[in-house]
Design a protein around this motif. Structure first.
Motif, PDB file in Angstrom:
ATOM      1  N   LYS A  96       0.847  -1.194   0.000  1.00 35.25           N
ATOM      2  CA  LYS A  96       0.000   0.000   0.000  1.00 35.25           C
ATOM      3  C   LYS A  96       0.882   1.243   0.000  1.00 35.25           C
ATOM      4  O   LYS A  96       1.775   1.392   0.832  1.00 35.25           O
ATOM      5  CB  LYS A  96      -0.902  -0.014   1.238  1.00 35.25           C
ATOM      6  N   GLN A  97       0.651   2.114  -0.987  1.00 25.88           N
ATOM      7  CA  GLN A  97       1.470   3.317  -1.136  1.00 25.88           C
ATOM      8  C   GLN A  97       0.631   4.548  -0.838  1.00 25.88           C
ATOM      9  O   GLN A  97      -0.588   4.514  -0.879  1.00 25.88           O
ATOM     10  CB  GLN A  97       2.000   3.409  -2.568  1.00 25.88           C
ATOM     11  N   GLU A  98       1.374   5.644  -0.573  1.00 28.73           N
ATOM     12  CA  GLU A  98       0.677   6.921  -0.429  1.00 28.73           C
ATOM     13  C   GLU A  98       0.107   7.308  -1.779  1.00 28.73           C
ATOM     14  O   GLU A  98       0.627   6.907  -2.825  1.00 28.73           O
ATOM     15  CB  GLU A  98       1.661   7.997   0.050  1.00 28.73           C
ATOM     16  N   GLU A  99      -0.942   8.108  -1.751  1.00 25.92           N
ATOM     17  CA  GLU A  99      -1.571   8.515  -3.002  1.00 25.92           C
ATOM     18  C   GLU A  99      -0.583   9.327  -3.840  1.00 25.92           C
ATOM     19  O   GLU A  99       0.115  10.209  -3.350  1.00 25.92           O
ATOM     20  CB  GLU A  99      -2.824   9.343  -2.714  1.00 25.92           C
ATOM     21  N   LEU A 100      -0.535   9.017  -5.114  1.00 27.17           N
ATOM     22  CA  LEU A 100       0.365   9.657  -6.072  1.00 27.17           C
ATOM     23  C   LEU A 100       0.034  11.144  -6.205  1.00 27.17           C
ATOM     24  O   LEU A 100      -1.129  11.522  -6.337  1.00 27.17           O
ATOM     25  CB  LEU A 100       0.211   8.955  -7.430  1.00 27.17           C
ATOM     26  N   THR A 101       1.080  11.986  -6.189  1.00 32.09           N
ATOM     27  CA  THR A 101       0.892  13.430  -6.377  1.00 32.09           C
ATOM     28  C   THR A 101       1.334  13.825  -7.783  1.00 32.09           C
ATOM     29  O   THR A 101       2.034  13.076  -8.468  1.00 32.09           O
ATOM     30  CB  THR A 101       1.723  14.230  -5.361  1.00 32.09           C
ATOM     31  N   LEU A 102       0.939  15.028  -8.185  1.00 34.98           N
ATOM     32  CA  LEU A 102       1.358  15.540  -9.500  1.00 34.98           C
ATOM     33  C   LEU A 102       2.875  15.626  -9.594  1.00 34.98           C
ATOM     34  O   LEU A 102       3.466  15.264 -10.617  1.00 34.98           O
ATOM     35  CB  LEU A 102       0.728  16.915  -9.752  1.00 34.98           C
ATOM     36  N   ASP A 103       3.531  16.100  -8.547  1.00 36.26           N
ATOM     37  CA  ASP A 103       4.992  16.217  -8.552  1.00 36.26           C
ATOM     38  C   ASP A 103       5.657  14.856  -8.695  1.00 36.26           C
ATOM     39  O   ASP A 103       6.647  14.711  -9.420  1.00 36.26           O
ATOM     40  CB  ASP A 103       5.499  16.915  -7.282  1.00 36.26           C
ATOM     41  N   GLN A 104       5.129  13.844  -8.007  1.00 36.58           N
ATOM     42  CA  GLN A 104       5.687  12.499  -8.117  1.00 36.58           C
ATOM     43  C   GLN A 104       5.513  11.956  -9.535  1.00 36.58           C
ATOM     44  O   GLN A 104       6.425  11.351 -10.098  1.00 36.58           O
ATOM     45  CB  GLN A 104       5.017  11.559  -7.113  1.00 36.58           C
ATOM     46  N   PHE A 105       4.353  12.191 -10.111  1.00 35.19           N
ATOM     47  CA  PHE A 105       4.083  11.757 -11.478  1.00 35.19           C
ATOM     48  C   PHE A 105       5.107  12.393 -12.413  1.00 35.19           C
ATOM     49  O   PHE A 105       5.753  11.709 -13.214  1.00 35.19           O
ATOM     50  CB  PHE A 105       2.654  12.172 -11.878  1.00 35.19           C
ATOM     51  N   MET A 106       5.282  13.711 -12.302  1.00 37.30           N
ATOM     52  CA  MET A 106       6.196  14.437 -13.193  1.00 37.30           C
ATOM     53  C   MET A 106       7.640  13.974 -13.024  1.00 37.30           C
ATOM     54  O   MET A 106       8.388  13.893 -13.997  1.00 37.30           O
ATOM     55  CB  MET A 106       6.084  15.941 -12.944  1.00 37.30           C
ATOM     56  N   SER A 107       8.034  13.654 -11.797  1.00 34.66           N
ATOM     57  CA  SER A 107       9.425  13.252 -11.565  1.00 34.66           C
ATOM     58  C   SER A 107       9.709  11.843 -12.086  1.00 34.66           C
ATOM     59  O   SER A 107      10.860  11.505 -12.361  1.00 34.66           O
ATOM     60  CB  SER A 107       9.772  13.344 -10.082  1.00 34.66           C
ATOM     61  N   ARG A 108       8.681  11.040 -12.242  1.00 33.59           N
ATOM     62  CA  ARG A 108       8.893   9.650 -12.687  1.00 33.59           C
ATOM     63  C   ARG A 108       8.964   9.506 -14.201  1.00 33.59           C
ATOM     64  O   ARG A 108       9.580   8.564 -14.700  1.00 33.59           O
ATOM     65  CB  ARG A 108       7.782   8.754 -12.121  1.00 33.59           C
ATOM     66  N   ILE A 109       8.339  10.401 -14.948  1.00 37.48           N
ATOM     67  CA  ILE A 109       8.337  10.233 -16.404  1.00 37.48           C
ATOM     68  C   ILE A 109       9.536  10.954 -17.028  1.00 37.48           C
ATOM     69  O   ILE A 109      10.056  11.919 -16.477  1.00 37.48           O
ATOM     70  CB  ILE A 109       7.008  10.705 -17.041  1.00 37.48           C
ATOM     71  N   SER A 110       9.980  10.454 -18.182  1.00 35.32           N
ATOM     72  CA  SER A 110      11.102  11.062 -18.894  1.00 35.32           C
ATOM     73  C   SER A 110      10.899  10.917 -20.397  1.00 35.32           C
ATOM     74  O   SER A 110      10.299   9.933 -20.857  1.00 35.32           O
ATOM     75  CB  SER A 110      12.423  10.418 -18.468  1.00 35.32           C
TER      76      SER A 110
END
Length: 199
Positions: free
Chosen positions: A141-155
């Motif tokens: 179980k993970q914390e809910e994904l944030t916009l910043d986390q989403f942006m930092s994961r994609i390349s």
């Protein structure tokens, strides 16, 4: 169908073959495959010329090589400290120059564009990413994904520049969608059309 597959298996890419064909209306029908290794000096010269690499040089973006089967010019660029492929279509000179203008503007302002592209993708796809996260039974179980986390994961993996300021970006999803690619389309006028996953 079986006979066709057998004939196709006998043909080799970029080779000279002799075929017996019957002319139809606007097409030819294969009658038989006569020789898969035909020797013909003039055809060999034409084949060798066609096999030579084709390059296009741009002073800012570097040297592109034509990917002949796709009619695309391709080069490797540095985007946000990572290697990324840059493409434009093989077209008439006017459209090539227009596509290169699109690519140059993206490159000149890549910090801003990198952030804008990722932000647009995150805003469009975060709810879908949360759904995928919730369906992942193998993860703790993970914390809910944030916009910043989403942006930092994609390349960015590749960028395709088109005339009229249009562009299409393929991004690695950082496993947000279990390895699917994220595609973002937009225009250098600052508008984005769509962000979706594929693959």
């Amino acid at each position: 169908m079986k006979g066709l597959r057998e004939k196709q298996a006998q043909l080799h890419k970029e080779s000279i073959v002799t075929l017996q064909v019957r002319k139809g209306e606007g097409e030819f029908m294969l009658v038989s495959l006569i020789d898969t290794d035909t020797q013909d000096q003039k055809l060999q010269e034409i084949l060798e010329e066609a096999q030579k690499p084709v390059f296009y040089h741009d002073d800012m973006l570097g040297t592109f090589e034509l990917v002949k089967g796709l009619d695309l010019f391709e080069t490797t660029i540095q985007w946000s400290n990572q290697e990324c492929l840059l493409y434009f279509n093989l077209e008439e000179d006017e459209k090539v120059n227009d596509s290169l203008r699109t690519a140059r503007q993206l490159m000149e302002e890549q910090t801003t564009w990198n952030s804008s592209i990722k932000s647009f993708a995150a805003n469009q796809l975060i709810e879908l990413a949360k759904d995928w996260q919730a369906q992942d039974d193998s993860a703790e179980k993970q914390e809910e994904l944030t916009l910043d986390q989403f942006m930092s994961r994609i390349s960015l993996e590749s960028l395709h520049a088109y005339p009229d300021g249009e562009f299409e970006v393929y991004c690695h999803d950082g496993d947000l969608f279990w390895g699917h690619v994220i595609i973002v389309t937009g225009n250098i006028n600052g508008t984005f059309q769509v962000a979706h996953i594929a693959g």
